[in-house]
Design a protein around this motif. Structure first.
Motif, PDB file in Angstrom:
ATOM      1  N   SER A 364      19.235 -23.375  -1.989  1.00 13.31           N
ATOM      2  CA  SER A 364      18.105 -23.778  -2.819  1.00 13.31           C
ATOM      3  C   SER A 364      17.974 -22.700  -3.891  1.00 13.31           C
ATOM      4  O   SER A 364      17.186 -21.766  -3.766  1.00 13.31           O
ATOM      5  CB  SER A 364      16.818 -23.885  -1.992  1.00 13.31           C
ATOM      6  N   ASN A 367      16.047 -24.980  -8.328  1.00 11.37           N
ATOM      7  CA  ASN A 367      15.033 -26.015  -8.404  1.00 11.37           C
ATOM      8  C   ASN A 367      14.383 -25.971  -9.785  1.00 11.37           C
ATOM      9  O   ASN A 367      14.073 -24.903 -10.309  1.00 11.37           O
ATOM     10  CB  ASN A 367      13.965 -25.795  -7.328  1.00 11.37           C
ATOM     11  N   TYR A 378       6.916 -26.690  -8.468  1.00 12.94           N
ATOM     12  CA  TYR A 378       6.444 -26.446  -7.093  1.00 12.94           C
ATOM     13  C   TYR A 378       6.674 -27.675  -6.213  1.00 12.94           C
ATOM     14  O   TYR A 378       7.084 -27.553  -5.058  1.00 12.94           O
ATOM     15  CB  TYR A 378       4.958 -26.066  -7.111  1.00 12.94           C
ATOM     16  N   GLU A 381      10.229 -27.700  -5.289  1.00  6.79           N
ATOM     17  CA  GLU A 381      10.499 -26.703  -4.254  1.00  6.79           C
ATOM     18  C   GLU A 381      10.018 -27.192  -2.884  1.00  6.79           C
ATOM     19  O   GLU A 381      10.698 -26.973  -1.867  1.00  6.79           O
ATOM     20  CB  GLU A 381       9.819 -25.395  -4.611  1.00  6.79           C
ATOM     21  N   ARG A 384      12.517 -29.699  -1.586  1.00  2.44           N
ATOM     22  CA  ARG A 384      13.725 -29.050  -1.075  1.00  2.44           C
ATOM     23  C   ARG A 384      13.463 -28.392   0.267  1.00  2.44           C
ATOM     24  O   ARG A 384      14.305 -28.437   1.167  1.00  2.44           O
ATOM     25  CB  ARG A 384      14.227 -28.021  -2.089  1.00  2.44           C
ATOM     26  N   ILE A 401      11.993 -18.049  -3.868  1.00  2.83           N
ATOM     27  CA  ILE A 401      11.312 -19.129  -3.158  1.00  2.83           C
ATOM     28  C   ILE A 401       9.891 -19.319  -3.670  1.00  2.83           C
ATOM     29  O   ILE A 401       9.140 -18.367  -3.855  1.00  2.83           O
ATOM     30  CB  ILE A 401      11.330 -18.869  -1.636  1.00  2.83           C
TER      31      ILE A 401
END
Length: 526
Positions: A364, A367, A378, A381, A384, A401
């Motif tokens: 990840s 994104n 967001y 994210e 994912r 992240i």
């Protein structure tokens, strides 16, 4: 459909090919679509570890595949085999690396195989899904009427001098002949391209193994010499529907001989995959990958010519990665991900020594928000994160992240998601929110990336000296702005490096922690 002289390559044969109007297909770099390269994987998709689409793109695996097997020297079939090996991640093709090294040890055999397989690059269409079909071929309602128009034309012409009404039959026959030749032209042309690709597979199989069954099938699938003769070719195609009839015979024989064609495909595609890999590793510093807890010694990014080596090892935990801007945190994650994917798919790493876990890799790293899908960063994210938690356990690589929301929500959400993922498999995560290092100390070991002249080092701990604030001065924001930013940075760095009780928030608690409200408590009444 293949030509009867397509298996010949001598100078005399080329002269005969020219006389009979048979095109000479030279090897080429045909621009196949990604869906064509993925056809073998799609047709043989089964359960087990798979690289999902975002991981495939985030780790730049399409670029890695193109570097290993460029179209200028590898046909579609070899690339399909390598694609499936990289995408499946089940370890079935780890023997490709050992076979490639053995082939490099025998230059004579490597040159023989290169010459035998060179004809495959003239194929310009995907064929595996066609020969992998189960069950009977689709019914063609018009096929039963193919013999009628030529006979109707012959009988009508013969009867017309005595029965003028027979000219109506001539007209009907000519219209029917035109319909068959025009309406089925695209179908027959597609079959011709597929036939040529299958002929090249059979030809390569004969050259590799001297396979008599493949040679016989190649002859059976080819049109006759009369179908290619310049004096009769057009007449037979338009009046006797020779091309349409040959297509119907070819279609039936392909269906009846799918097992032979699949065997030729498997043999040639894998042999070309090994050859491509042998040519690739000849100029690369690689090693065979062993199974075990992740450890990579002097590992390098396979797509960066000037990439610096880095060594890392996990010791029962994942890894929290911090570092200054531009020091290579994202590159480190891609380096690890690409090499793990190569190890699981093909059996090797770009390293001096390597151990990788028997787990699929998930990434990840890129994104983005999507205006077309109405999806903020967001939300992307979160989607994912949901995909990663729903997938089978693996090795997780996550860059920055939850950067798409405010600091409080970012840290809270990241800590919760990382805690769940790290309980399932090893996690390597990079973030500028260094407080996560303390929150996840029970799951992740903290390291800081430091780039040197000849290597990248991972020292224990978190980043304490950043370069974001000094860049204010370089951008012309000096004076009071820079001084105040430095004061705030110093205080935050001391606090975030080791905040009190942070590591107890998610770790198995010895005693529960009192929650702190986010809003001020109401004042007591006077």
């Amino acid at each position: 459909m293949p030509h009867p002289l397509s298996f010949l390559s001598t100078r005399a044969a080329k002269a005969v090919r020219g006389l009979l109007d048979v095109p000479d297909h030279a090897p080429s770099d045909y621009p196949f679509a990604p869906s064509d390269i993925a056809a073998l994987h799609r047709a043989t998709l089964a359960g087990g570890a798979q690289v999902d689409e975002q991981t495939w793109q985030d780790l730049m695996l399409p670029d890695c595949l193109e570097r290993i097997a460029p179209g200028a020297r590898t046909s579609l079939f070899g690339r399909q085999w390598l694609y499936r090996a990289l995408r499946r991640q089940d370890g079935r093709e780890r023997g490709l690396y050992a076979d490639a090294r053995a082939l490099n040890g025998d230059p004579t055999e490597r040159e023989r195989q290169r010459a035998a397989l060179s004809c495959l690059r003239s194929a310009d269409i995907e064929v595996y899904e066609r020969i992998a079909e189960d069950g009977p071929p689709p019914v063609l309602p018009w096929a039963r009427w193919v013999p009628v128009p030529p006979w109707l034309l012959l009988v009508s012409l013969a009867s017309a001098p005595w029965f003028p009404v027979a000219w109506l039959g001539v007209f009907v026959a000519l219209v029917a002949l035109m319909w068959f030749n025009v309406a089925q032209h695209s179908t027959i042309e597609l079959a011709r391209r597929r036939g040529h690709a299958l002929a090249m597979l059979l030809r390569a199989k004969v050259r590799l193994d001297g396979d008599k069954e493949a040679a016989a099938l190649n002859r059976a699938l080819s049109p006759g010499v009369l179908d290619l003769a310049p004096m009769t070719k057009d007449y037979r195609e338009w009046v006797l529907l020779a091309k349409v009839k040959h297509y119907l015979r070819w279609r039936r024989r392909v269906h009846d001989n799918r097992a032979v064609l699949r065997a030729a495909y498997n043999r040639c595609a894998r042999a070309e995959a090994v050859l491509a890999l042998a040519l690739y590793i000849e100029g690369e510093r690689t090693c065979a990958a062993q199974e075990g807890e992740l450890q990579l010694d002097a590992v390098r990014h396979p797509l960066l010519a000037a990439g610096l080596p880095v060594s890392l090892a996990l010791h029962g935990k994942g890894m929290f990665i911090s570092g200054r801007n531009g020091e290579g945190k994202s590159t480190l994650l891609r380096t690890v991900g690409l090499n793990v994917a190569l190890a699981r798919g093909l059996g090797f790493c770009h390293a001096d020594a390597a151990r990788v876990p028997a787990l699929p890799v998930y990434a990840s790293l890129r994104n983005d928000d999507s205006l077309l899908d109405g999806e903020s960063l967001y939300v992307a994210e979160l989607r994912r994160a949901r995909e990663l938690l729903a997938a089978p356990a693996g090795l997780y690589l996550i860059d920055e992240i939850f950067r798409g929301t405010n600091h409080l929500d970012s840290v809270s959400s990241a800590a919760a998601v990382l805690n769940e993922l790290a309980a399932r498999g090893p996690v390597l995560v990079s973030s500028h929110n260094v407080i996560l290092a303390a929150l996840m100390r029970h799951r992740l070991d903290a390291v800081c990336v430091e780039r040197g002249r000849d290597t990248v080092e991972l020292r224990p701990g978190v980043l304490t000296e950043t370069n974001g604030v000094p860049l204010l001065g370089a951008a012309g924001l000096g004076g009071a702005v820079l001084a105040n930013a430095q004061r705030v940075q110093g205080w935050l760095a001391r606090y975030l490096a080791d905040p009190a009780e942070a590591e107890r928030v998610l770790a198995p608690p010895a005693q529960p922690l009192a929650s702190t409200p986010l809003t001020a408590a109401p004042a007591a009444p006077a």
